[in-house]
Write an enzyme that holds these catalytic residues in place. Structure first.
Site, PDB file in Angstrom:
ATOM      1  N   HIS A  23      13.540  42.440 -69.423  1.00 34.06           N
ATOM      2  CA  HIS A  23      12.313  43.224 -69.248  1.00 34.06           C
ATOM      3  C   HIS A  23      11.500  43.263 -70.540  1.00 34.06           C
ATOM      4  CE1 HIS A  23      13.671  45.246 -65.361  1.00 34.06           C
ATOM      5  NE2 HIS A  23      14.711  44.539 -65.751  1.00 34.06           N
ATOM      6  N   ASP A 129       7.311  49.687 -66.976  1.00 33.08           N
ATOM      7  CA  ASP A 129       8.327  49.088 -66.117  1.00 33.08           C
ATOM      8  C   ASP A 129       8.653  50.100 -65.012  1.00 33.08           C
ATOM      9  OD1 ASP A 129      10.511  46.702 -66.848  1.00 33.08           O
ATOM     10  OD2 ASP A 129      11.144  48.140 -65.312  1.00 33.08           O
ATOM     11  N   HIS A 377      21.861  32.047 -63.535  1.00 32.86           N
ATOM     12  CA  HIS A 377      22.248  33.193 -62.691  1.00 32.86           C
ATOM     13  C   HIS A 377      21.060  33.673 -61.853  1.00 32.86           C
ATOM     14  CE1 HIS A 377      19.985  35.052 -65.803  1.00 32.86           C
ATOM     15  NE2 HIS A 377      20.218  36.272 -65.408  1.00 32.86           N
ATOM     16  N   TRP A 380      15.020  36.523 -62.907  1.00 35.03           N
ATOM     17  CA  TRP A 380      13.674  36.007 -62.639  1.00 35.03           C
ATOM     18  C   TRP A 380      13.056  35.325 -63.861  1.00 35.03           C
ATOM     19  CZ3 TRP A 380      11.206  33.624 -59.315  1.00 35.03           C
ATOM     20  CH2 TRP A 380       9.830  33.434 -59.398  1.00 35.03           C
ATOM     21  N   SER A 382      14.573  33.659 -66.274  1.00 35.14           N
ATOM     22  CA  SER A 382      15.171  32.328 -66.423  1.00 35.14           C
ATOM     23  C   SER A 382      14.634  31.386 -65.356  1.00 35.14           C
ATOM     24  CB  SER A 382      16.698  32.412 -66.315  1.00 35.14           C
ATOM     25  OG  SER A 382      17.193  33.181 -67.387  1.00 35.14           O
ATOM     26  N   GLU A 385      11.048  30.512 -66.148  1.00 39.95           N
ATOM     27  CA  GLU A 385      10.986  29.653 -67.336  1.00 39.95           C
ATOM     28  C   GLU A 385      11.368  28.216 -66.967  1.00 39.95           C
ATOM     29  OE1 GLU A 385      13.526  31.748 -70.155  1.00 39.95           O
ATOM     30  OE2 GLU A 385      12.183  33.476 -70.107  1.00 39.95           O
ATOM     31  N   GLY A 400      21.474  42.330 -58.273  1.00 36.00           N
ATOM     32  CA  GLY A 400      20.051  42.682 -58.257  1.00 36.00           C
ATOM     33  C   GLY A 400      19.254  41.735 -57.379  1.00 36.00           C
ATOM     34  N   ASP A 401      18.133  41.269 -57.910  1.00 36.49           N
ATOM     35  CA  ASP A 401      17.244  40.378 -57.162  1.00 36.49           C
ATOM     36  C   ASP A 401      17.737  38.932 -57.130  1.00 36.49           C
ATOM     37  OD1 ASP A 401      16.926  40.282 -59.920  1.00 36.49           O
ATOM     38  OD2 ASP A 401      14.836  39.687 -59.845  1.00 36.49           O
ATOM     39  N   GLN A 402      18.858  38.646 -57.805  1.00 33.54           N
ATOM     40  CA  GLN A 402      19.222  37.247 -58.059  1.00 33.54           C
ATOM     41  C   GLN A 402      19.593  36.462 -56.797  1.00 33.54           C
ATOM     42  OE1 GLN A 402      22.195  37.867 -61.090  1.00 33.54           O
ATOM     43  NE2 GLN A 402      20.716  38.864 -62.437  1.00 33.54           N
TER      44      GLN A 402
HETATM   45  N1  UDP Z   1      17.702  34.494 -72.922  1.00 28.64           N
HETATM   46  C1  UDP Z   1      17.653  33.780 -74.093  1.00 28.64           C
HETATM   47  N2  UDP Z   1      18.827  33.376 -74.644  1.00 28.64           N
HETATM   48  C2  UDP Z   1      20.034  33.649 -74.092  1.00 28.64           C
HETATM   49  C3  UDP Z   1      20.082  34.364 -72.883  1.00 28.64           C
HETATM   50  C4  UDP Z   1      18.891  34.769 -72.317  1.00 28.64           C
HETATM   51  O1  UDP Z   1      16.566  33.509 -74.636  1.00 28.64           O
HETATM   52  O2  UDP Z   1      21.047  33.235 -74.656  1.00 28.64           O
HETATM   53  C5  UDP Z   1      16.442  34.977 -72.346  1.00 28.64           C
HETATM   54  C6  UDP Z   1      15.936  34.136 -71.209  1.00 28.64           C
HETATM   55  O3  UDP Z   1      15.133  33.069 -71.682  1.00 28.64           O
HETATM   56  C7  UDP Z   1      15.149  35.163 -70.393  1.00 28.64           C
HETATM   57  C8  UDP Z   1      15.916  36.458 -70.624  1.00 28.64           C
HETATM   58  O4  UDP Z   1      16.660  36.268 -71.813  1.00 28.64           O
HETATM   59  O5  UDP Z   1      13.846  35.286 -70.909  1.00 28.64           O
HETATM   60  C9  UDP Z   1      16.884  36.795 -69.519  1.00 28.64           C
HETATM   61  O6  UDP Z   1      16.175  37.317 -68.443  1.00 28.64           O
HETATM   62  P1  UDP Z   1      16.601  37.026 -66.953  1.00 28.64           P
HETATM   63  O7  UDP Z   1      15.627  37.758 -66.094  1.00 28.64           O
HETATM   64  O8  UDP Z   1      16.691  35.581 -66.710  1.00 28.64           O
HETATM   65  O9  UDP Z   1      18.059  37.586 -66.812  1.00 28.64           O
HETATM   66  P2  UDP Z   1      18.800  38.965 -67.244  1.00 28.64           P
HETATM   67  O10 UDP Z   1      19.250  38.773 -68.634  1.00 28.64           O
HETATM   68  O11 UDP Z   1      17.779  40.062 -67.101  1.00 28.64           O
HETATM   69  O12 UDP Z   1      19.917  39.052 -66.283  1.00 28.64           O
END
Ligand code: UDP
Length: 499
Positions: A23, A129, A377, A380, A382, A385, A400-402
């Protein structure tokens, strides 16, 4: 730093992100985009979270973008959680989840007192948020609009709206029942257990109800997505579900044009940038798979070794981000088993693989031309991106939303291969070594990796499609693109409320 706050006619946004990597990262990108587009920003954070992104704060200050990072004290003591637990990824046990969430509204008096200070420009608009539903009262007090920021796909938000409106989950007794989502333009099937926590609060919480009330009271919604990616869902959410202004302004990650900006997102990287680039530069185009599961979900040791053996057997070059094997973290939680196994694995796979123990500069890696696949995983950020970088995915959702994002990637966009996991873990926050997930066997992991990285017709089609979405994503963010236009409109909206 040039402080452009004084006597500044630019609209002043107050951004209140959830203290979680998934977030905070897009919220920082959004702050920079808005500031670049003519707004002034107060970005609400806490000391530990600010310390993690110090390099990016310094870069912002040097660039003279009018963004102030406001460090509020995280109310840990009042909520009964450890002092340094200021971010979701610092929560070490499921028991701390609820008090962490309950600590958030306790930030309210500090935020109000900041906004009342005479040295603070008058706020014009809050973007919070949806976890910070309590900002409804702050906005009311200051007589300004409040927008909700969703860092999720419109697809997952819309699906949850439909399920809630039709009370579908109440009608389904069996947690393992697979059912088709109604009112969708394509066939989308999910299992109740996969979406239950995304639609309703877990027992003993009323957080989801707060979200929905906060969303209903909002003056508009800001989403990290782009119109060309999920037009039907954005349109339906806007017209049929929410009935208020929706600004789609993503992919926010694409704001980071410089490698230094991409490299400093979230936390300092656990690998030297030069070493990483040298490794990637030595690989042929589209040959490498990145394996990473975001900032929160953890793999237990039995799962880690299955992933490792699968990568080794596939002989496909890989970068594997293993936060469970971060040496400091592993030592702190006593995960010596993982640490030892990883060392032996690294030695064996030295020629094909690169292991990053801890935090990786994910968007630097995804945007390198050597990378041709991503095992994710389905968080959103990832997912988006990867789409923005034109990289197809092996999907392995956790919570969650995954699971819904997986359906979007595999069934709607057709740019991914599911690893085949059906059930969420028993807990959201798992301590090292806890076994809350069915272990996906190495054969299944290897098969998904081979399918994704292979040269067959299906694989090529996936590649082509995701590249097309990547091009659309870039266009959306460029001058004249849909997200660019929406961002300008959002700034104008705040300016029109400025007094
Ligand atoms: N991320 C990163 N390096 C890592 C792990 C995660 O830069 O080693 C970043 C990734 O690029 C994304 C965020 O952390 O921007 C993770 O957000 P996401 O919604 O994918 O998953 P969450 O961590 O919330 O489960």
């Amino acid at each position: 730093m040039k402080d452009s706050f004084n006597a500044n006619p630019r609209p002043h946004f107050v951004i209140v992100p959830l203290m979680a990597q998934g977030h905070m990262i897009p919220a920082v990108d959004m702050a920079r985009l808005l500031a670049d587009g003519g707004a002034t920003i107060s970005f609400i954070t806490t000391p530990i979270n600010a310390a993690r992104i110090r390099p990016i704060i310094d870069r912002i200050h040097n660039s003279a973008l009018p963004i102030r990072f406001i460090e509020l004290r995280f109310p840990s003591a009042e909520a009964g959680i450890p002092e340094d637990c200021e971010n979701f990824d610092l929560i070490t046990s499921e028991n701390l989840l609820k008090p962490f969430v309950e600590a958030l509204p306790l930030l309210c008096p500090q935020l109000e007192s900041y906004l009342q200070q005479s040295s603070t420009p008058k706020p014009d608009c809050i973007i919070a948020d949806n976890w910070h539903y309590w900002t409804v009262e702050v906005a009311r007090k200051f007589g300004i609009p409040r927008l909700v920021f969703h860092g999720q796909s419109c697809f997952s938000i819309y699906c949850s709206t439909v399920l809630r409106r039709r009370k579908m989950l109440d009608e389904i007794e069996d947690d393992f029942q697979v059912f088709e989502l109604p009112e969708m333009p394509e066939k989308i099937e999910v299992m109740k257990a996969q979406v239950r926590r995304w639609v309703d609060s877990p027992d003993g919480y009323n957080i989801r109800q707060m979200f929905y009330a906060g969303e209903a009271a909002a003056d508009g919604i800001v989403i990290n997505t782009f119109d060309e990616l999920e037009p039907w869902y954005i349109d339906s959410y806007r017209k049929k579900a929410i009935g208020k202004k929706v600004w789609t302004i993503g992919p926010l990650s694409l704001y980071n044009k410089h490698v230094e900006d991409r490299a400093s997102r979230g936390k300092p990287s656990s690998i030297d940038g030069g070493v990483l680039l040298q490794w990637l530069n030595g690989k042929t185009s589209n040959s490498v798979i990145l394996v990473s599961f975001g900032s929160i979900s953890r793999n237990a040791f039995p799962q880690i070794i299955e992933i490792g053996y699968a990568l080794e057997a596939s002989k496909i070059p890989f970068i594997w981000v293993v936060k469970e094997a971060d040496s400091a973290a592993a030592a702190a939680v006593g995960d010596i088993e993982t640490d030892k196994w990883m060392s032996e694995f690294e030695e064996r796979t030295r020629l094909t693989g690169l292991v990053i123990r801890g935090w990786a500069p994910q968007s630097v890696i995804l945007s390198h031309e050597a990378v041709g696949g991503f095992m994710t995983h389905c968080g959103w950020n990832s997912t988006l991106e990867a789409i923005a970088a034109g990289v197809p995915m092996v999907t392995w959702p956790r919570f969650g939303d995954q699971f819904l994002n997986e359906r979007m990637v595999v069934d709607v966009l057709k740019v991914g291969v599911a690893v085949g996991v059906k059930l969420p873990p028993t807990k959201v926050v798992m301590a090292a070594g806890e076994k809350g997930l069915r272990v996906v066997r190495r054969e299944e992991v290897e098969e998904a990796v081979r399918k994704l990285m292979g040269r067959g017709e299906e694989a090529e089609e996936r590649r082509k499609r995701v590249r097309e979405f990547g091009v659309m994503a870039s266009k959306a963010m460029e001058d004249g693109g849909s997200s660019f236009h929406n961002l300008k409109d959002l700034i104008n909206f705040a300016a029109s409320h400025s007094t």
